[in-house]
Design a protein around this motif. Structure first.
Motif, PDB file in Angstrom:
ATOM      1  N   GLY A 140     -32.098  -4.288 -27.290  1.00  0.00           N
ATOM      2  CA  GLY A 140     -32.858  -4.385 -25.657  1.00  0.00           C
ATOM      3  C   GLY A 140     -32.691  -3.404 -24.467  1.00  0.00           C
ATOM      4  O   GLY A 140     -33.342  -2.926 -23.931  1.00  0.00           O
ATOM      5  N   LYS A 141     -31.927  -2.059 -24.934  1.00  0.00           N
ATOM      6  CA  LYS A 141     -31.547  -0.906 -23.383  1.00  0.00           C
ATOM      7  C   LYS A 141     -33.003  -0.074 -24.222  1.00  0.00           C
ATOM      8  O   LYS A 141     -33.987   0.075 -23.003  1.00  0.00           O
ATOM      9  CB  LYS A 141     -30.851  -0.269 -23.314  1.00  0.00           C
ATOM     10  N   ILE A 142     -33.111   0.288 -25.238  1.00  0.00           N
ATOM     11  CA  ILE A 142     -33.983   1.147 -25.264  1.00  0.00           C
ATOM     12  C   ILE A 142     -36.006  -0.049 -25.400  1.00  0.00           C
ATOM     13  O   ILE A 142     -37.116   1.098 -24.954  1.00  0.00           O
ATOM     14  CB  ILE A 142     -34.237   1.580 -26.643  1.00  0.00           C
ATOM     15  N   ARG A 143     -35.598  -0.858 -25.521  1.00  0.00           N
ATOM     16  CA  ARG A 143     -36.861  -2.620 -25.452  1.00  0.00           C
ATOM     17  C   ARG A 143     -37.582  -2.139 -24.222  1.00  0.00           C
ATOM     18  O   ARG A 143     -38.520  -2.053 -23.893  1.00  0.00           O
ATOM     19  CB  ARG A 143     -36.408  -3.457 -25.958  1.00  0.00           C
ATOM     20  N   ASP A 144     -36.218  -2.354 -23.143  1.00  0.00           N
ATOM     21  CA  ASP A 144     -36.568  -1.903 -21.751  1.00  0.00           C
ATOM     22  C   ASP A 144     -36.922  -1.041 -21.822  1.00  0.00           C
ATOM     23  O   ASP A 144     -38.343  -0.989 -20.822  1.00  0.00           O
ATOM     24  CB  ASP A 144     -35.056  -2.657 -20.788  1.00  0.00           C
ATOM     25  N   ILE A 145     -37.247   0.419 -21.928  1.00  0.00           N
ATOM     26  CA  ILE A 145     -37.480   1.466 -21.044  1.00  0.00           C
ATOM     27  C   ILE A 145     -38.723   1.256 -21.723  1.00  0.00           C
ATOM     28  O   ILE A 145     -39.824   1.807 -21.537  1.00  0.00           O
ATOM     29  CB  ILE A 145     -36.138   2.405 -21.380  1.00  0.00           C
ATOM     30  N   LEU A 146     -38.859   1.140 -23.277  1.00  0.00           N
ATOM     31  CA  LEU A 146     -40.143   1.224 -23.440  1.00  0.00           C
ATOM     32  C   LEU A 146     -40.792   0.458 -22.941  1.00  0.00           C
ATOM     33  O   LEU A 146     -42.430   0.892 -23.283  1.00  0.00           O
ATOM     34  CB  LEU A 146     -40.238   1.381 -25.192  1.00  0.00           C
ATOM     35  N   ASP A 150     -44.917   1.510 -21.041  1.00  0.00           N
ATOM     36  CA  ASP A 150     -45.858   0.897 -21.378  1.00  0.00           C
ATOM     37  C   ASP A 150     -46.468  -0.216 -20.605  1.00  0.00           C
ATOM     38  O   ASP A 150     -47.996  -0.384 -21.226  1.00  0.00           O
ATOM     39  CB  ASP A 150     -45.876   0.022 -23.081  1.00  0.00           C
ATOM     40  N   GLY A 151     -45.877  -0.357 -19.798  1.00  0.00           N
ATOM     41  CA  GLY A 151     -46.684  -1.787 -18.855  1.00  0.00           C
ATOM     42  C   GLY A 151     -46.435  -2.995 -19.016  1.00  0.00           C
ATOM     43  O   GLY A 151     -47.413  -4.168 -18.752  1.00  0.00           O
ATOM     44  N   LEU A 152     -44.973  -3.129 -20.309  1.00  0.00           N
ATOM     45  CA  LEU A 152     -45.482  -4.456 -21.461  1.00  0.00           C
ATOM     46  C   LEU A 152     -44.630  -4.953 -20.554  1.00  0.00           C
ATOM     47  O   LEU A 152     -43.831  -5.351 -20.042  1.00  0.00           O
ATOM     48  CB  LEU A 152     -45.822  -4.032 -22.772  1.00  0.00           C
ATOM     49  N   ILE A 153     -45.392  -6.763 -20.614  1.00  0.00           N
ATOM     50  CA  ILE A 153     -44.534  -7.908 -19.496  1.00  0.00           C
ATOM     51  C   ILE A 153     -45.025  -9.131 -20.671  1.00  0.00           C
ATOM     52  O   ILE A 153     -43.886  -9.934 -20.335  1.00  0.00           O
ATOM     53  CB  ILE A 153     -44.854  -8.488 -17.947  1.00  0.00           C
ATOM     54  N   ASN A 154     -45.147  -8.932 -21.748  1.00  0.00           N
ATOM     55  CA  ASN A 154     -45.242  -9.855 -22.654  1.00  0.00           C
ATOM     56  C   ASN A 154     -43.776 -10.329 -23.877  1.00  0.00           C
ATOM     57  O   ASN A 154     -43.399 -11.068 -24.364  1.00  0.00           O
ATOM     58  CB  ASN A 154     -46.355 -10.016 -23.168  1.00  0.00           C
ATOM     59  N   LYS A 155     -42.949  -9.065 -23.560  1.00  0.00           N
ATOM     60  CA  LYS A 155     -41.918  -8.918 -24.639  1.00  0.00           C
ATOM     61  C   LYS A 155     -42.486  -8.805 -25.922  1.00  0.00           C
ATOM     62  O   LYS A 155     -41.294  -9.655 -26.805  1.00  0.00           O
ATOM     63  CB  LYS A 155     -40.567 -10.308 -23.920  1.00  0.00           C
ATOM     64  N   LYS A 156     -43.123  -8.321 -26.098  1.00  0.00           N
ATOM     65  CA  LYS A 156     -43.693  -8.519 -27.402  1.00  0.00           C
ATOM     66  C   LYS A 156     -42.048  -8.243 -28.272  1.00  0.00           C
ATOM     67  O   LYS A 156     -41.818  -8.696 -29.670  1.00  0.00           O
ATOM     68  CB  LYS A 156     -44.803  -7.790 -27.890  1.00  0.00           C
ATOM     69  N   ARG A 157     -41.651  -6.628 -28.391  1.00  0.00           N
ATOM     70  CA  ARG A 157     -41.148  -5.797 -28.544  1.00  0.00           C
ATOM     71  C   ARG A 157     -39.280  -6.848 -28.640  1.00  0.00           C
ATOM     72  O   ARG A 157     -38.776  -7.018 -29.700  1.00  0.00           O
ATOM     73  CB  ARG A 157     -40.203  -4.965 -28.265  1.00  0.00           C
ATOM     74  N   GLU A 158     -39.087  -7.378 -27.613  1.00  0.00           N
ATOM     75  CA  GLU A 158     -37.863  -8.511 -27.542  1.00  0.00           C
ATOM     76  C   GLU A 158     -38.126  -9.391 -28.818  1.00  0.00           C
ATOM     77  O   GLU A 158     -37.057 -10.158 -29.528  1.00  0.00           O
ATOM     78  CB  GLU A 158     -37.291  -8.632 -26.519  1.00  0.00           C
TER      79      GLU A 158
END
Length: 266
Positions: A140-146, A150-158
């Protein structure tokens, strides 16, 4: 006193385990036949082999130039083993567990991406204790940093990570869906055309992300065999890209960061 009589050990499992193994091999054979009868899926299997070969070459044939590269090579060992096991489980009819291993592959490529972005953190991660590692390097910590990078707000990784958690890695009732192709749960391995193709599609995508990010950590490779593995793999990536996006690639496949930016777009 040791028994002086030599014993003959027959390399066979107990009967019920032997029958289970035979069933797995039959499913594996049927799976391979189905995949190789489809020209595109057969090509994807070849690409998967090249992906694994690239990881193997960078771990076994490349002489690391510093401790950071050695650390990444250890991650590569885990990655190679995960790629191998996930493929075998999928072919043998254990789709849910194959997806669970893919969750591990996703976690690895998040971390590899982060280390490309912050190479100074590799040594810190290596020397972290368990509590510190969970605090600073959790998925979760790494996803938030990435995402912030990348300026992503869609939470695609999560969303992707949690889907693999819910349906495969964690024990949940929703996960039973991957055990019930006909509405009734199957115990043990089983063959299902739809599950096989869906699992392979995700496995290909997750493996390609992971291997591309792994490759990005090794600069100025001179070894001809390693360069050939990388080149052959990148050619297959280009073919996969055209098939997935229905368009000719407009990016340089030798620029891994450019490729990954495109792949993470909605």
């Amino acid at each position: 006193m040791q028994n002086p009589t030599p014993q003959i050990i027959i390399p066979e499992l107990p009967d019920k385990l032997k029958n289970l193994s035979k069933g797995e091999e039959k499913i594996k054979s049927d799976s391979i036949i189905l995949l190789k009868s489809d020209a595109i899926l057969d090509r994807r299997l070849t690409a998967y082999e090249l992906a694994m070969d690239t990881v193997y070459s960078l771990v076994k044939d490349h002489k690391n130039i510093n401790d950071d590269e050695l650390t990444i090579q250890y991650v590569g060992i885990r990655l190679f083993n995960a790629l191998s096991v996930s493929l075998r489980l999928m072919l043998s009819g254990y789709y849910q567990i194959s997806f669970a291993i893919q969750r591990d592959i996703i976690e690895m490529y998040f971390l590899l991406d982060y280390f490309l972005y912050s190479p100074g953190k590799i040594a810190e991660w290596k020397n972290s204790g368990n509590e510190e590692g969970i605090k600073n390097y959790s998925p979760g910590k790494i996803r938030d940093i990435l995402d912030k990078r990348d300026g992503l707000i869609n939470k695609k990784r999560e969303k992707k990570y949690k889907m693999f958690c819910e349906y495969a890695a964690h024990v949940s009732y929703a996960g039973n869906k991957l055990l019930a192709p006909k509405g009734l749960g199957e115990i043990g391995p089983f063959f299902d055309n739809k599950y096989l193709k869906g699992c392979l599609t995700d496995l290909i995508e997750n493996s390609f992300y992971a291997v591309l990010l792994f490759m990005g950590h090794f600069k100025n490779i001179k070894d001809k065999n390693i360069l050939k593995s990388k080149t052959d793999f990148l050619k297959e990536i280009a073919d996969w890209y055209k098939e997935r996006y229905k368009a000719e690639p407009q990016i340089d496949f030798n620029k891994i960061d450019e490729l990954l930016d495109k792949l993470f777009e909605e």
